[in-house]
Write a protein that holds these residues in place. Structure first.
Motif, PDB file in Angstrom:
ATOM      1  N   LEU A  17      59.845  54.386  39.408  1.00 40.09           N
ATOM      2  CA  LEU A  17      61.116  55.015  39.786  1.00 40.09           C
ATOM      3  C   LEU A  17      62.245  53.997  39.935  1.00 40.09           C
ATOM      4  O   LEU A  17      63.336  54.347  40.375  1.00 40.09           O
ATOM      5  N   LYS A  18      62.006  52.750  39.555  1.00 43.15           N
ATOM      6  CA  LYS A  18      62.946  51.685  39.845  1.00 43.15           C
ATOM      7  C   LYS A  18      64.057  51.516  38.809  1.00 43.15           C
ATOM      8  O   LYS A  18      64.795  50.544  38.856  1.00 43.15           O
ATOM      9  N   GLY A  19      64.175  52.443  37.882  1.00 40.29           N
ATOM     10  CA  GLY A  19      65.284  52.416  36.934  1.00 40.29           C
ATOM     11  C   GLY A  19      65.345  51.130  36.142  1.00 40.29           C
ATOM     12  O   GLY A  19      64.358  50.687  35.551  1.00 40.29           O
ATOM     13  N   ARG A  20      66.515  50.513  36.144  1.00 39.47           N
ATOM     14  CA  ARG A  20      66.699  49.304  35.348  1.00 39.47           C
ATOM     15  C   ARG A  20      65.877  48.121  35.859  1.00 39.47           C
ATOM     16  O   ARG A  20      65.653  47.157  35.135  1.00 39.47           O
ATOM     17  N   ASN A  21      65.411  48.189  37.105  1.00 43.22           N
ATOM     18  CA  ASN A  21      64.569  47.120  37.647  1.00 43.22           C
ATOM     19  C   ASN A  21      63.086  47.329  37.363  1.00 43.22           C
ATOM     20  O   ASN A  21      62.260  46.473  37.691  1.00 43.22           O
ATOM     21  N   LYS A  22      62.750  48.465  36.764  1.00 40.56           N
ATOM     22  CA  LYS A  22      61.343  48.800  36.559  1.00 40.56           C
ATOM     23  C   LYS A  22      60.601  47.711  35.783  1.00 40.56           C
ATOM     24  O   LYS A  22      59.487  47.314  36.153  1.00 40.56           O
ATOM     25  N   LYS A  23      61.201  47.207  34.724  1.00 37.96           N
ATOM     26  CA  LYS A  23      60.526  46.215  33.896  1.00 37.96           C
ATOM     27  C   LYS A  23      60.199  44.964  34.688  1.00 37.96           C
ATOM     28  O   LYS A  23      59.101  44.411  34.596  1.00 37.96           O
ATOM     29  N   ARG A  24      61.151  44.515  35.501  1.00 41.00           N
ATOM     30  CA  ARG A  24      60.925  43.308  36.304  1.00 41.00           C
ATOM     31  C   ARG A  24      59.791  43.532  37.303  1.00 41.00           C
ATOM     32  O   ARG A  24      58.928  42.668  37.508  1.00 41.00           O
ATOM     33  N   PHE A  25      59.746  44.712  37.927  1.00 39.41           N
ATOM     34  CA  PHE A  25      58.707  45.016  38.902  1.00 39.41           C
ATOM     35  C   PHE A  25      57.332  45.068  38.242  1.00 39.41           C
ATOM     36  O   PHE A  25      56.361  44.486  38.740  1.00 39.41           O
ATOM     37  N   THR A  26      57.235  45.796  37.122  1.00 37.56           N
ATOM     38  CA  THR A  26      55.935  45.949  36.478  1.00 37.56           C
ATOM     39  C   THR A  26      55.456  44.642  35.863  1.00 37.56           C
ATOM     40  O   THR A  26      54.252  44.353  35.873  1.00 37.56           O
ATOM     41  N   GLN A  27      56.367  43.835  35.346  1.00 38.50           N
ATOM     42  CA  GLN A  27      55.957  42.533  34.806  1.00 38.50           C
ATOM     43  C   GLN A  27      55.385  41.637  35.889  1.00 38.50           C
ATOM     44  O   GLN A  27      54.385  40.939  35.672  1.00 38.50           O
ATOM     45  N   GLN A  28      56.003  41.654  37.065  1.00 35.47           N
ATOM     46  CA  GLN A  28      55.493  40.842  38.168  1.00 35.47           C
ATOM     47  C   GLN A  28      54.117  41.331  38.605  1.00 35.47           C
ATOM     48  O   GLN A  28      53.216  40.536  38.882  1.00 35.47           O
ATOM     49  N   LEU A  29      53.949  42.654  38.647  1.00 37.65           N
ATOM     50  CA  LEU A  29      52.664  43.202  39.069  1.00 37.65           C
ATOM     51  C   LEU A  29      51.568  42.871  38.065  1.00 37.65           C
ATOM     52  O   LEU A  29      50.462  42.448  38.447  1.00 37.65           O
ATOM     53  N   THR A  30      51.842  43.072  36.776  1.00 36.31           N
ATOM     54  CA  THR A  30      50.804  42.786  35.780  1.00 36.31           C
ATOM     55  C   THR A  30      50.471  41.294  35.744  1.00 36.31           C
ATOM     56  O   THR A  30      49.314  40.912  35.524  1.00 36.31           O
ATOM     57  N   LYS A  31      51.448  40.457  36.012  1.00 39.06           N
ATOM     58  CA  LYS A  31      51.182  39.015  36.093  1.00 39.06           C
ATOM     59  C   LYS A  31      50.224  38.725  37.245  1.00 39.06           C
ATOM     60  O   LYS A  31      49.280  37.922  37.107  1.00 39.06           O
ATOM     61  N   THR A  32      50.439  39.377  38.380  1.00 36.02           N
ATOM     62  CA  THR A  32      49.567  39.191  39.538  1.00 36.02           C
ATOM     63  C   THR A  32      48.161  39.690  39.239  1.00 36.02           C
ATOM     64  O   THR A  32      47.164  39.051  39.617  1.00 36.02           O
ATOM     65  N   ILE A  33      48.057  40.835  38.561  1.00 33.63           N
ATOM     66  CA  ILE A  33      46.738  41.376  38.213  1.00 33.63           C
ATOM     67  C   ILE A  33      45.997  40.426  37.275  1.00 33.63           C
ATOM     68  O   ILE A  33      44.800  40.153  37.457  1.00 33.63           O
ATOM     69  N   ARG A  34      46.695  39.908  36.285  1.00 38.38           N
ATOM     70  CA  ARG A  34      46.066  38.968  35.356  1.00 38.38           C
ATOM     71  C   ARG A  34      45.555  37.728  36.097  1.00 38.38           C
ATOM     72  O   ARG A  34      44.455  37.227  35.811  1.00 38.38           O
ATOM     73  N   THR A  35      46.356  37.254  37.054  1.00 38.18           N
ATOM     74  CA  THR A  35      45.933  36.080  37.830  1.00 38.18           C
ATOM     75  C   THR A  35      44.696  36.398  38.671  1.00 38.18           C
ATOM     76  O   THR A  35      43.750  35.605  38.722  1.00 38.18           O
ATOM     77  N   ALA A  36      44.692  37.555  39.297  1.00 37.74           N
ATOM     78  CA  ALA A  36      43.566  37.930  40.156  1.00 37.74           C
ATOM     79  C   ALA A  36      42.276  38.113  39.370  1.00 37.74           C
ATOM     80  O   ALA A  36      41.176  37.882  39.896  1.00 37.74           O
ATOM     81  N   CYS A  37      42.389  38.516  38.111  1.00 33.66           N
ATOM     82  CA  CYS A  37      41.198  38.776  37.276  1.00 33.66           C
ATOM     83  C   CYS A  37      40.941  37.662  36.268  1.00 33.66           C
ATOM     84  O   CYS A  37      40.154  37.845  35.333  1.00 33.66           O
ATOM     85  N   ARG A  38      41.579  36.513  36.469  1.00 30.01           N
ATOM     86  CA  ARG A  38      41.529  35.472  35.437  1.00 30.01           C
ATOM     87  C   ARG A  38      40.121  34.923  35.195  1.00 30.01           C
ATOM     88  O   ARG A  38      39.843  34.401  34.112  1.00 30.01           O
ATOM     89  N   HIS A  39      39.234  35.038  36.170  1.00 31.10           N
ATOM     90  CA  HIS A  39      37.880  34.494  36.008  1.00 31.10           C
ATOM     91  C   HIS A  39      36.889  35.542  35.488  1.00 31.10           C
ATOM     92  O   HIS A  39      35.702  35.238  35.343  1.00 31.10           O
ATOM     93  N   LEU A  40      37.373  36.741  35.231  1.00 33.40           N
ATOM     94  CA  LEU A  40      36.490  37.822  34.783  1.00 33.40           C
ATOM     95  C   LEU A  40      36.619  38.026  33.274  1.00 33.40           C
ATOM     96  O   LEU A  40      37.707  37.863  32.719  1.00 33.40           O
ATOM     97  N   PRO A  41      35.537  38.402  32.603  1.00 32.45           N
ATOM     98  CA  PRO A  41      35.579  38.633  31.152  1.00 32.45           C
ATOM     99  C   PRO A  41      36.190  39.992  30.820  1.00 32.45           C
ATOM    100  O   PRO A  41      35.487  40.954  30.465  1.00 32.45           O
ATOM    101  N   VAL A  42      37.498  40.106  30.947  1.00 29.69           N
ATOM    102  CA  VAL A  42      38.205  41.364  30.728  1.00 29.69           C
ATOM    103  C   VAL A  42      39.359  41.140  29.761  1.00 29.69           C
ATOM    104  O   VAL A  42      39.788  40.010  29.526  1.00 29.69           O
TER     105      VAL A  42
END
Length: 416
Positions: A17-42
């Motif tokens: 629902l963040k409008g023009r900021n949506k991309k920045r929010f989702t990019q930050q979240l997916t970056k965090t998810i990738r970091t948290a799962c970096r040691h897993l074979p996914v």
């Protein structure tokens, strides 16, 4: 039966629902998810309102454990993939239902058809799939209002998948998206919870601990190190910066000079001055505390006003209207409670006046502060603050290195 899932569907929730900021929010979240799962074979795949984690050889439980502590994740579901045909989706749905049918159940099918090139309308497909599943599972019956189990089918551009479970995430916003703050971190129950709630709302939180050894025990500072370990998984980059503030000389002067009812008020005013000035050095926007209205003498509205008067920096109090029981529940949930109740108190808890001022006056606080040269002490303190980088697996026991925090930090070579 052990579930064999193909992927995990991650939901963004209110981030969409963040409008023009949506991309920045989702990019930050997916970056965090990738970091948290970096040691897993996914493997990872992103769509405009979904993020997929393809499990490949990874165990779902490992991925779920990582997602459960990431601020900004609204929820997630383990799912089974299928080709976009009625037969393939039916087969995947049958496998999934077999995992969940320990006893006869009612169910319903909900279809979301994001790919409009898929010819069958959602409602029509739900009814057809439910009929096929009723034929395959004699103990099942349909209840579209209050089913025991809801089977969800999503038909996307790249694939179709089915899922049953909707696991609730932390919600909130991605780590660091809202800016940076310092939490005044004591060894008590409240301030770690305040730090967590601020991180959950997207603030990159670092800790400031005002340590007074030898006036207080080094074990009191160790509590804060251990609390920082608990907070690290929720923090940006999954490590927590802890700024150790050498407060004992200023603390001693307050005890020797200021009338006892104002000890805590003046102490808190000094802490806020130091924290605000230190925060300006690296463009930190806010301070965060664990204060709640009326819980102790220094948290009456009159006291908070007198304490706030020393700085123009915004002060966030996430617990301001929370009662103690609710705070304890949060502390237990994030794993800080058992550490916080260890019998080692910080400077604000050890030297509590017998009759503290509950309605202090600003002019009296200023009068008592003129009794000693606190500005010189603050200038010295700001030069002596040392930083510890704490991760969840950090192994650090300060009492092994000295009787005071200063001795211990010098021995381990903390960053200044």
């Amino acid at each position: 039966m052990i579930p064999m899932y193909d992927l995990v569907v991650v939901r963004y929730g209110e981030l969409t629902l963040k409008g023009r900021n949506k991309k920045r929010f989702t990019q930050q979240l997916t970056k965090t998810i990738r970091t948290a799962c970096r040691h897993l074979p996914v493997r990872f795949e992103s769509e405009h309102d979904r993020f997929y984690i393809h499990l490949d050889d990874a165990a779902y439980d490992h991925v779920a454990s990582a997602l459960a502590i990431i601020p900004g994740v609204a929820g997630f579901s383990p799912a089974i993939k299928a080709e976009k045909t009625t037969e393939a989706i039916t087969e995947a749905s049958s496998r999934l239902l077999a995992m969940h049918l320990d006893s006869p159940k009612t169910f319903k099918v909900e279809t979301r058809r994001a790919d409009k090139t898929f010819a069958i309308p959602s409602m029509t497909f739900s009814r057809a799939l439910a009929g096929r599943l009723l034929s395959a599972f004699s103990d099942l019956s349909v209840d579209v209002h209050t089913p025991d189990l809801a089977l969800h089918v999503e038909i996307r551009q790249s694939m179709a998948f089915v899922f049953v479970d909707k696991v609730e995430g932390l919600g909130g916003f991605p780590a660091g998206i809202a800016g940076k703050g310092y939490v005044l971190l004591s060894g008590g129950i409240d301030s770690p919870v305040a730090a967590f709630l601020a991180m959950k709302q997207g603030i990159a939180i670092e800790g400031m601990h005002f340590e007074s050894s030898p006036l207080t025990s080094i074990e009191a500072a160790q509590k804060v190190v251990d609390l920082s370990q608990c907070l690290a998984p929720y923090a940006m980059h999954q490590h927590f910066r802890l700024h150790m503030v050498p407060f004992h000389r200023l603390h001693q002067k307050i005890l020797e000079t200021v009338p006892e009812p104002y000890h805590i008020i003046i102490m808190r005013r000094m802490m806020f001055r130091i924290a605000a000035r230190y925060a300006r050095l690296d463009h930190t926007q806010v301070l965060v505390t664990g204060e709640s209205v009326g819980q102790v003498a220094s948290q009456t509205l009159e006291s908070l006003n007198v304490i706030n008067a020393v700085t123009h920096m915004p002060i966030l109090r996430p617990l301001v209207t929370m009662d103690k029981k609710a705070c304890i529940r949060w502390a237990q949930k994030i794993g800080t409670y058992d550490i916080s109740i260890r019998p080692f108190e910080d400077c604000c808890a050890v030297y509590v006046p017998a009759q503290p001022a509950t309605a202090p006056r600003d002019y009296l606080a200023l009068r008592y502060e003129r009794l000693f040269d606190f500005e010189t002490e603050i200038s010295t303190i700001l030069k002596q603050i040392q930083v510890l980088e704490i991760k969840q697996d950090t192994s650090l026991f300060l009492p092994d290195y000295g009787l005071t925090v200063l001795e211990a930090l010098e021995a381990i070579g903390a960053q200044t």
